[in-house]
Design a protein around this motif. Structure first.
Motif, PDB file in Angstrom:
ATOM      1  N   GLN A   1       5.020  76.793  63.595  1.00 20.77           N
ATOM      2  CA  GLN A   1       5.197  76.975  62.147  1.00 20.77           C
ATOM      3  C   GLN A   1       4.667  75.783  61.361  1.00 20.77           C
ATOM      4  O   GLN A   1       4.095  75.942  60.294  1.00 20.77           O
ATOM      5  CB  GLN A   1       6.672  77.195  61.812  1.00 20.77           C
ATOM      6  N   ARG A   2       4.883  74.606  61.868  1.00 21.29           N
ATOM      7  CA  ARG A   2       4.533  73.387  61.133  1.00 21.29           C
ATOM      8  C   ARG A   2       3.043  73.060  61.218  1.00 21.29           C
ATOM      9  O   ARG A   2       2.462  72.584  60.254  1.00 21.29           O
ATOM     10  CB  ARG A   2       5.353  72.217  61.690  1.00 21.29           C
ATOM     11  N   TYR A   3       2.424  73.315  62.370  1.00 19.71           N
ATOM     12  CA  TYR A   3       1.051  72.868  62.580  1.00 19.71           C
ATOM     13  C   TYR A   3       0.046  73.985  62.874  1.00 19.71           C
ATOM     14  O   TYR A   3      -1.021  74.022  62.275  1.00 19.71           O
ATOM     15  CB  TYR A   3       0.991  71.841  63.716  1.00 19.71           C
ATOM     16  N   LEU A   4       0.376  74.848  63.829  1.00 21.52           N
ATOM     17  CA  LEU A   4      -0.611  75.825  64.282  1.00 21.52           C
ATOM     18  C   LEU A   4      -0.964  76.833  63.191  1.00 21.52           C
ATOM     19  O   LEU A   4      -2.138  76.991  62.844  1.00 21.52           O
ATOM     20  CB  LEU A   4      -0.108  76.555  65.531  1.00 21.52           C
ATOM     21  N   TYR A   5       0.033  77.531  62.670  1.00 19.43           N
ATOM     22  CA  TYR A   5      -0.261  78.574  61.694  1.00 19.43           C
ATOM     23  C   TYR A   5      -0.876  78.027  60.406  1.00 19.43           C
ATOM     24  O   TYR A   5      -1.829  78.627  59.892  1.00 19.43           O
ATOM     25  CB  TYR A   5       0.964  79.439  61.416  1.00 19.43           C
ATOM     26  N   PRO A   6      -0.408  76.913  59.870  1.00 20.45           N
ATOM     27  CA  PRO A   6      -1.095  76.373  58.685  1.00 20.45           C
ATOM     28  C   PRO A   6      -2.562  76.002  58.966  1.00 20.45           C
ATOM     29  O   PRO A   6      -3.431  76.226  58.115  1.00 20.45           O
ATOM     30  CB  PRO A   6      -0.275  75.135  58.323  1.00 20.45           C
ATOM     31  N   ALA A   7      -2.847  75.467  60.150  1.00 18.73           N
ATOM     32  CA  ALA A   7      -4.233  75.128  60.496  1.00 18.73           C
ATOM     33  C   ALA A   7      -5.083  76.384  60.595  1.00 18.73           C
ATOM     34  O   ALA A   7      -6.223  76.418  60.123  1.00 18.73           O
ATOM     35  CB  ALA A   7      -4.278  74.338  61.801  1.00 18.73           C
ATOM     36  N   VAL A   8      -4.527  77.430  61.192  1.00 20.96           N
ATOM     37  CA  VAL A   8      -5.255  78.696  61.305  1.00 20.96           C
ATOM     38  C   VAL A   8      -5.505  79.270  59.910  1.00 20.96           C
ATOM     39  O   VAL A   8      -6.613  79.714  59.601  1.00 20.96           O
ATOM     40  CB  VAL A   8      -4.483  79.687  62.202  1.00 20.96           C
ATOM     41  N   GLN A   9      -4.488  79.258  59.056  1.00 24.00           N
ATOM     42  CA  GLN A   9      -4.639  79.800  57.702  1.00 24.00           C
ATOM     43  C   GLN A   9      -5.665  78.996  56.899  1.00 24.00           C
ATOM     44  O   GLN A   9      -6.335  79.537  56.039  1.00 24.00           O
ATOM     45  CB  GLN A   9      -3.293  79.834  56.974  1.00 24.00           C
TER      46      GLN A   9
END
Length: 143
Positions: A54-62
Motif C-alpha cells: 500500500q505504501r510503496y508498490l501501488y503508488p509507484a505503479v499508479q
C-alpha cells in the motif's frame, strides 16, 4: 523499482502457510496452541507485506505513466481488499487454541478456502504483476 523484497516476503508467507499446513495435518485439536501461534506469526508477515504494498508498490505503479500497468495495479489493489479482509477475519477467528480445539473441522474448511485464495493471489502477482513491473524502464518508476 526493485521488488526483490516483495518476492522474498511472498516466499516467507508461503513458508508460513506450509508450516501451518504441517501443524494442521498433525491434528488441529492436538496442535491447537502451535497453530494459534503460527497464525499470529503469519499474520504479522502478511500485515507487513500488505502495508508495504500500500505504501510503496501501488503508488509507484499508479505513478508509472503506463496505462496498462496502472490498470493492472488498480485491479490488483482493489482485489486485494477482499482477500485481505477475508484473511484478517480468518486470523482473528482462529488465533486462539480454545476455538481451534472446539471447531477443528470448521478451521480446516476456512483455512483451505482463505489460504488457497491467498496462495493463488501471490502466484498471480509473481507471474503477472511483478514481471510487468520489472519489465518497465527503471526511469519510469519512482521507487
Amino acid at each position: 523499482m526493485n521488488i526483490d523484497k516483495f518476492k522474498q516476503q511472498h516466499l516467507d508467507i508461503l513458508a508460513a502457510i506450509d508450516a501451518l499446513r504441517t501443524l494442521a495435518r498433525a491434528g488441529v485439536a492436538g496442535q491447537a496452541p502451535a497453530i494459534a501461534a503460527q497464525i499470529v506469526a503469519m499474520s504479522g508477515l502478511i500485515k507487513l507485506h500488505l502495508a508495504v504494498e500500500q505504501r510503496y508498490l501501488y503508488p509507484a505503479v499508479q505513478g508509472s505513466g503506463m496505462a496498462s500497468l496502472v490498470r493492472m495495479g488498480h485491479r490488483y489493489e482493489t482485489e486485494m481488499d477482499g482477500i485481505a479482509g477475508a484473511y484478517l477475519a480468518f486470523a482473528s477467528r482462529w488465533n486462539t487454541a480454545l476455538r481451534l480445539e472446539a471447531e477443528p473441522e470448521q478451521f480446516r474448511s476456512e483455512a483451505n478456502t482463505v489460504l488457497h485464495a491467498l496462495y493463488q493471489r501471490m502466484r498471480r502477482e509473481d507471474h503477472e504483476l511483478y514481471p510487468a513491473i520489472e519489465a518497465m524502464a527503471p526511469a519510469r518508476m519512482a521507487a
